[in-house]
Design a protein around this motif. Structure first.
Motif, short mmCIF file in Angstrom:
data_model
loop_
_atom_site.label_atom_id
_atom_site.label_comp_id
_atom_site.label_asym_id
_atom_site.label_seq_id
_atom_site.Cartn_x
_atom_site.Cartn_y
_atom_site.Cartn_z
N ARG A 149 9.82 49.25 1.58
CA ARG A 149 10.89 49.33 0.80
C ARG A 149 12.38 50.96 1.12
N ASN A 174 13.19 45.04 0.15
CA ASN A 174 14.42 45.62 0.39
C ASN A 174 14.42 45.56 2.16
N TRP A 209 17.76 43.89 4.78
CA TRP A 209 17.88 44.54 2.80
C TRP A 209 19.33 43.28 3.26
N SER A 212 17.77 40.22 1.07
CA SER A 212 16.99 40.20 0.40
C SER A 212 18.17 40.10 -0.67
N ARG A 213 19.11 40.81 -0.44
CA ARG A 213 20.39 40.37 -1.42
C ARG A 213 20.85 38.60 -1.62
#
Length: 334
Positions: A149, A174, A209, A212-213
């Motif tokens: 993370r 993320n 990241w 993960s969005r």
């Protein structure tokens, strides 16, 4: 800016032949040989193995060709004209895997081995997630802890995110790590290829990241890789602090400028918090020099300062554009 979400998974059974292992290598044919030997022992095997050679000057080409008839799966060798770093290598490798029609792309450096049932273990999670990270054993057989993370405002990993797993067998992440990222082509199509301009460092963090969005992303409690190269470390108990190099130190600071553009593009850039993250990154590298490598050299210090300067120049460059999404007319996965 709201981002469309790709469904977490589907009910289609995982087909190992739809997966491609993407390996990036540079002048480490002895390590690459160990990885390819581990592919021979895999059950099941992927449909393809793509080896991206960053213009090695050793016997990498000969080593790769020696495995072509005994790997047990289709081998694609892509030798680049120059060393593009890990970022450029994985960008080229994912592009190749995507063009092959691969549904799943499993990324790894040349200094790991795949456990025999590694693909099956990752495939067990494929119906549920489309961005997955498995676990690794370290060189000495211990459990390798990865910072899954990041604090987006600061732009740095959260050092002590919980390392244990509950009954679910996964934790939401993320971030990303190209030493084991398992990602679906639908996600690659939406977020584009990894940005080769990073060369090394932060490239996989930003890519994970971005993934993960658009889809739920997870690190799963499955050991699927083993590191085969010993790295000097400072054992902090809960986690390890790895040694680095003067080149890495430069890119760690320089690439903060590229990160700024990605955060800004997606409405996540917070100037004050990001500046604190950059200062923390600088301090971390000083600690790494002092406690892991036990030396603070003029070259190490100057590379940090040069990285800061060049990163600021990139951050101020208004012509900079993030990597685009891939075209919807690309080949469809099996």
């Amino acid at each position: 800016m709201e981002t469309p979400q790709v469904p977490a998974g589907d009910d289609v059974a995982f087909d190992p032949a739809s997966a491609t292992i993407v390996v990036v290598t540079y002048n480490r044919s002895h390590l690459l040989s160990g990885l390819l030997e581990s592919v021979i022992r895999m059950d099941p095997k992927p449909g393809h193995v793509v080896v991206v050679d960053n213009a090695s000057s050793d016997d990498t080409t000969q080593v790769v060709e020696s495995f072509r008839d005994r790997l047990g799966t289709q081998l694609v060798y892509r030798r680049l004209d120059e060393n593009t770093g890990g970022a450029g290598g994985f960008s080229a490798g994912m592009e190749t895997a995507y063009e092959l029609g691969s549904t799943w792309m499993w990324l790894m450096d040349d200094d790991v081995e795949v456990l025999p049932d590694g693909l099956a273990r990752m495939g067990d999670w494929a119906p549920r997630f489309r961005s997955i990270q498995g676990r690794r054993y370290d060189y000495d057989g211990s459990e390798f802890y990865w910072q899954y993370r990041v604090s987006v405002p600061l732009g740095i990993p959260i050092p002590f995110a919980p390392a244990d797993f509950d009954a679910s067998g996964y934790r939401e992440m993320n971030s990303g790590c190209f030493e084991g990222m398992f990602i679906h082509r639908d996600i690659v199509a939406q977020i584009g290829l990894p940005d080769p301009r990073f060369f090394i460092y932060w490239d996989d963090t930003i890519y994970g990241w971005l993934a993960s969005r658009v889809t739920p992303a997870a690190i799963v409690n499955e050991f699927v890789l083993r590191r085969t190269r010993e790295i000097k470390q400072w054992d902090m108990g809960v986690r390890h602090f790895n040694a680095s190099s003067d080149m890495y130190r430069y890119y760690i600071l320089r690439n903060r400028g590229i990160m700024k553009h990605y955060y800004e593009e997606h409405g996540a850039y917070r100037p004050f918090a990001f500046a604190i993250g950059t200062a923390a990154t600088f301090a971390k590298e000083i600690l790494r020099l002092a406690f892991v490598e036990r030396k603070i050299t003029r070259v190490g210090w100057s590379n940090l300062m040069k990285g800061l300067r060049d990163g600021r120049a990139i951050a101020r460059d208004t012509s900079w554009r993030v990597m685009p999404a891939l075209t919807p007319t690309a080949p469809q996965g099996r």
